[in-house]
Design a protein around this motif. Structure first.
Motif, PDB file in Angstrom:
ATOM      1  N   LEU A 180       2.845  36.944  29.617  1.00 23.46           N
ATOM      2  CA  LEU A 180       3.772  38.055  29.384  1.00 23.46           C
ATOM      3  C   LEU A 180       4.857  37.640  28.395  1.00 23.46           C
ATOM      4  CD1 LEU A 180       5.394  40.247  32.169  1.00 23.46           C
ATOM      5  CD2 LEU A 180       6.796  39.228  30.403  1.00 23.46           C
ATOM      6  N   CYS A 181       5.467  36.477  28.625  1.00 25.06           N
ATOM      7  CA  CYS A 181       6.515  35.994  27.719  1.00 25.06           C
ATOM      8  C   CYS A 181       5.958  35.666  26.343  1.00 25.06           C
ATOM      9  CB  CYS A 181       7.194  34.764  28.322  1.00 25.06           C
ATOM     10  SG  CYS A 181       8.235  35.130  29.742  1.00 25.06           S
ATOM     11  N   LEU A 182       4.777  35.079  26.306  1.00 25.73           N
ATOM     12  CA  LEU A 182       4.153  34.771  25.020  1.00 25.73           C
ATOM     13  C   LEU A 182       3.953  36.050  24.210  1.00 25.73           C
ATOM     14  CD1 LEU A 182       2.739  32.737  23.109  1.00 25.73           C
ATOM     15  CD2 LEU A 182       0.610  33.245  24.351  1.00 25.73           C
ATOM     16  N   GLU A 183       3.444  37.085  24.859  1.00 23.93           N
ATOM     17  CA  GLU A 183       3.173  38.332  24.148  1.00 23.93           C
ATOM     18  C   GLU A 183       4.450  39.041  23.716  1.00 23.93           C
ATOM     19  OE1 GLU A 183       0.071  40.788  24.465  1.00 23.93           O
ATOM     20  OE2 GLU A 183      -1.122  39.695  25.926  1.00 23.93           O
ATOM     21  N   ILE A 184       5.408  39.186  24.624  1.00 23.94           N
ATOM     22  CA  ILE A 184       6.604  39.990  24.335  1.00 23.94           C
ATOM     23  C   ILE A 184       7.670  39.186  23.597  1.00 23.94           C
ATOM     24  CG2 ILE A 184       8.456  41.376  25.344  1.00 23.94           C
ATOM     25  CD1 ILE A 184       6.600  42.022  27.670  1.00 23.94           C
ATOM     26  N   LEU A 185       7.910  37.947  24.032  1.00 23.98           N
ATOM     27  CA  LEU A 185       8.986  37.146  23.453  1.00 23.98           C
ATOM     28  C   LEU A 185       8.508  36.175  22.387  1.00 23.98           C
ATOM     29  CD1 LEU A 185      10.927  36.330  26.758  1.00 23.98           C
ATOM     30  CD2 LEU A 185      11.305  38.225  25.163  1.00 23.98           C
ATOM     31  N   GLY A 186       7.203  35.962  22.334  1.00 21.35           N
ATOM     32  CA  GLY A 186       6.653  35.103  21.285  1.00 21.35           C
ATOM     33  C   GLY A 186       6.509  33.646  21.642  1.00 21.35           C
ATOM     34  N   ASP A 187       6.845  33.271  22.890  1.00 20.50           N
ATOM     35  CA  ASP A 187       6.718  31.863  23.287  1.00 20.50           C
ATOM     36  C   ASP A 187       6.619  31.790  24.805  1.00 20.50           C
ATOM     37  OD1 ASP A 187       6.503  29.146  23.065  1.00 20.50           O
ATOM     38  OD2 ASP A 187       8.466  28.848  22.114  1.00 20.50           O
ATOM     39  N   PHE A 188       6.193  30.641  25.297  1.00 18.21           N
ATOM     40  CA  PHE A 188       6.118  30.442  26.741  1.00 18.21           C
ATOM     41  C   PHE A 188       7.522  30.227  27.307  1.00 18.21           C
ATOM     42  CE2 PHE A 188       1.872  28.672  25.411  1.00 18.21           C
ATOM     43  CZ  PHE A 188       1.109  29.681  25.974  1.00 18.21           C
ATOM     44  N   PRO A 189       7.753  30.630  28.550  1.00 20.07           N
ATOM     45  CA  PRO A 189       9.086  30.471  29.153  1.00 20.07           C
ATOM     46  C   PRO A 189       9.292  29.069  29.711  1.00 20.07           C
ATOM     47  CG  PRO A 189       7.620  31.497  30.736  1.00 20.07           C
ATOM     48  CD  PRO A 189       6.812  31.324  29.462  1.00 20.07           C
ATOM     49  N   ASP A 190      10.566  28.648  29.769  1.00 16.39           N
ATOM     50  CA  ASP A 190      10.847  27.424  30.520  1.00 16.39           C
ATOM     51  C   ASP A 190      10.926  27.787  32.000  1.00 16.39           C
ATOM     52  OD1 ASP A 190      13.361  28.555  31.009  1.00 16.39           O
ATOM     53  OD2 ASP A 190      14.397  27.311  29.540  1.00 16.39           O
ATOM     54  N   ALA A 191      11.181  26.801  32.837  1.00 15.82           N
ATOM     55  CA  ALA A 191      11.137  27.028  34.287  1.00 15.82           C
ATOM     56  C   ALA A 191      12.173  28.049  34.746  1.00 15.82           C
ATOM     57  CB  ALA A 191      11.332  25.705  35.022  1.00 15.82           C
ATOM     58  N   ASN A 192      13.378  28.000  34.177  1.00 18.58           N
ATOM     59  CA  ASN A 192      14.436  28.917  34.601  1.00 18.58           C
ATOM     60  C   ASN A 192      14.138  30.355  34.187  1.00 18.58           C
ATOM     61  OD1 ASN A 192      16.080  27.008  35.867  1.00 18.58           O
ATOM     62  ND2 ASN A 192      17.048  26.427  33.940  1.00 18.58           N
ATOM     63  N   LEU A 193      13.687  30.534  32.947  1.00 18.96           N
ATOM     64  CA  LEU A 193      13.358  31.882  32.484  1.00 18.96           C
ATOM     65  C   LEU A 193      12.207  32.451  33.307  1.00 18.96           C
ATOM     66  CD1 LEU A 193      13.680  34.233  30.524  1.00 18.96           C
ATOM     67  CD2 LEU A 193      12.221  33.008  28.892  1.00 18.96           C
ATOM     68  N   LYS A 194      11.235  31.623  33.583  1.00 26.75           N
ATOM     69  CA  LYS A 194      10.081  32.061  34.360  1.00 26.75           C
ATOM     70  C   LYS A 194      10.495  32.481  35.768  1.00 26.75           C
ATOM     71  CE  LYS A 194       5.380  30.533  35.359  1.00 26.75           C
ATOM     72  NZ  LYS A 194       4.378  29.472  35.074  1.00 26.75           N
ATOM     73  N   ARG A 195      11.357  31.720  36.386  1.00 25.61           N
ATOM     74  CA  ARG A 195      11.829  32.049  37.736  1.00 25.61           C
ATOM     75  C   ARG A 195      12.592  33.374  37.738  1.00 25.61           C
ATOM     76  NH1 ARG A 195      16.294  28.652  41.272  1.00 25.61           N
ATOM     77  NH2 ARG A 195      16.017  29.818  43.233  1.00 25.61           N
ATOM     78  N   MET A 196      13.426  33.587  36.715  1.00 28.21           N
ATOM     79  CA  MET A 196      14.233  34.806  36.667  1.00 28.21           C
ATOM     80  C   MET A 196      13.369  36.033  36.411  1.00 28.21           C
ATOM     81  SD  MET A 196      17.555  34.994  37.160  1.00 28.21           S
ATOM     82  CE  MET A 196      17.394  36.397  38.270  1.00 28.21           C
ATOM     83  N   ILE A 197      12.420  35.902  35.499  1.00 30.59           N
ATOM     84  CA  ILE A 197      11.529  37.035  35.223  1.00 30.59           C
ATOM     85  C   ILE A 197      10.695  37.374  36.447  1.00 30.59           C
ATOM     86  CG2 ILE A 197       9.457  37.703  33.910  1.00 30.59           C
ATOM     87  CD1 ILE A 197      10.739  36.468  31.457  1.00 30.59           C
ATOM     88  N   ASN A 198      10.267  36.355  37.167  1.00 29.85           N
ATOM     89  CA  ASN A 198       9.520  36.608  38.405  1.00 29.85           C
ATOM     90  C   ASN A 198      10.377  37.382  39.403  1.00 29.85           C
ATOM     91  OD1 ASN A 198       7.053  36.054  40.066  1.00 29.85           O
ATOM     92  ND2 ASN A 198       8.551  35.014  41.362  1.00 29.85           N
ATOM     93  N   MET A 199      11.664  37.046  39.490  1.00 27.33           N
ATOM     94  CA  MET A 199      12.578  37.775  40.368  1.00 27.33           C
ATOM     95  C   MET A 199      12.671  39.244  39.961  1.00 27.33           C
ATOM     96  SD  MET A 199      14.253  36.174  42.881  1.00 27.33           S
ATOM     97  CE  MET A 199      15.883  36.904  42.944  1.00 27.33           C
ATOM     98  N   PHE A 200      12.757  39.506  38.665  1.00 26.07           N
ATOM     99  CA  PHE A 200      12.835  40.881  38.170  1.00 26.07           C
ATOM    100  C   PHE A 200      11.586  41.663  38.564  1.00 26.07           C
ATOM    101  CE2 PHE A 200      16.200  41.641  34.801  1.00 26.07           C
ATOM    102  CZ  PHE A 200      17.033  40.621  35.230  1.00 26.07           C
TER     103      PHE A 200
END
Length: 252
Positions: free
Chosen positions: A35-55
């Motif tokens: 999802l992050c690769l497609e929309i943001l253009g790169d893979f997320p780090d651990a913190n971004l991934k955790r926050m997006i999962n919360m959303f």
């Protein structure tokens, strides 16, 4: 020639942002990574991934909301169309329901411009007071504060802000959002707490993300819940009962 930077393919390969879907992504990366690769253009780090999962988890389902009812009633009329039923639920995302994180973030960003360059507690409180006064004078509701059920405080909001703090995303927009809720409480003379939408809008801005991205995450998360409502409606239908209730009311 038409092409997209998001992806493409030929007879032997499918590419997503330059990565091979089969060799690099399937069974190598999870859905939030892609999802992050497609929309943001790169893979997320651990913190971004955790926050997006919360959303995503926060927005997955809220029971028999307008979006779920739209899905169930559409399925009742077109039982062969799962995609139509899910789309019907998503189409209602807007300023009142489901799409509110976008409007909360936009409102908060507007108040942030009033704070200016000096983000002191005094300046934030003054900007919050002015924003609440303007909204009350115009009769407009402030997105992101108040809740009809969680009148003393939204438990989702508390958890969202806690995780945001742990991930390094609880910044000045989160502080400003809480100042707005406090100013609204003082003006109303009763609790007007920050709600989950307000928390997500503030966190989104502190993450450096756009309001549209926040709305997109809400839609993506809610699709899971709407598919669940489709499955439950097929197994234990209630749409006809909803229609019967509406008909009975109209005949009174």
């Amino acid at each position: 020639m038409l092409n997209s930077a998001i992806g493409g393919g030929d007879a032997d390969h499918i590419k997503v942002r330059g990565y091979d879907l089969v060799d690099d992504l399937m069974d190598q990366r999870d859905f939030i990574d892609v999802l992050c690769l497609e929309i943001l253009g790169d893979f997320p780090d651990a913190n971004l991934k955790r926050m997006i999962n919360m959303f995503l988890v926060t927005s997955s389902d809220h029971g028999l909301t307008p979006s779920a009812l739209s899905t169930r009633l559409t399925l009742h009329g077109a039982p062969e169309s799962l995609q139509g039923a899910v789309a019907a639920g998503i189409l209602g995302a807007g300023s009142r329901f489901l799409g509110t994180v976008e409007y909360s973030a936009r409102f908060l960003a507007g108040v942030a411009t009033d704070v200016g360059a000096d983000w002191t507690a005094e300046h934030m409180r003054a900007a919050a007071e002015a924003a609440v006064a303007r909204s009350r004078a115009s009769g407009k509701r402030i997105p992101g504060i108040g809740h009809p059920i969680h009148v003393g405080g939204d438990p989702r909001c508390i958890k969202l802000l806690k995780v945001a703090d742990e991930c390094g995303y609880q910044g000045r927009h989160c502080a400003l959002a809480q100042e707005i809720a406090a100013a609204a409480t003082r003006a109303a003379g009763k609790p007007v707490p920050l709600n989950a939408t307000g928390a997500k809008g503030a966190i989104l801005l502190d993450m450096g993300m756009s309001p549209e991205f926040g709305k997109g995450l809400t839609l993506i998360g809610r699709v899971a819940g709407l598919v669940a409502h489709v499955i439950e409606e097929r197994e234990h239908p209630i749409a006809q009962d909803i229609w019967d209730m509406a008909t009975a009311q109209s005949h009174r």
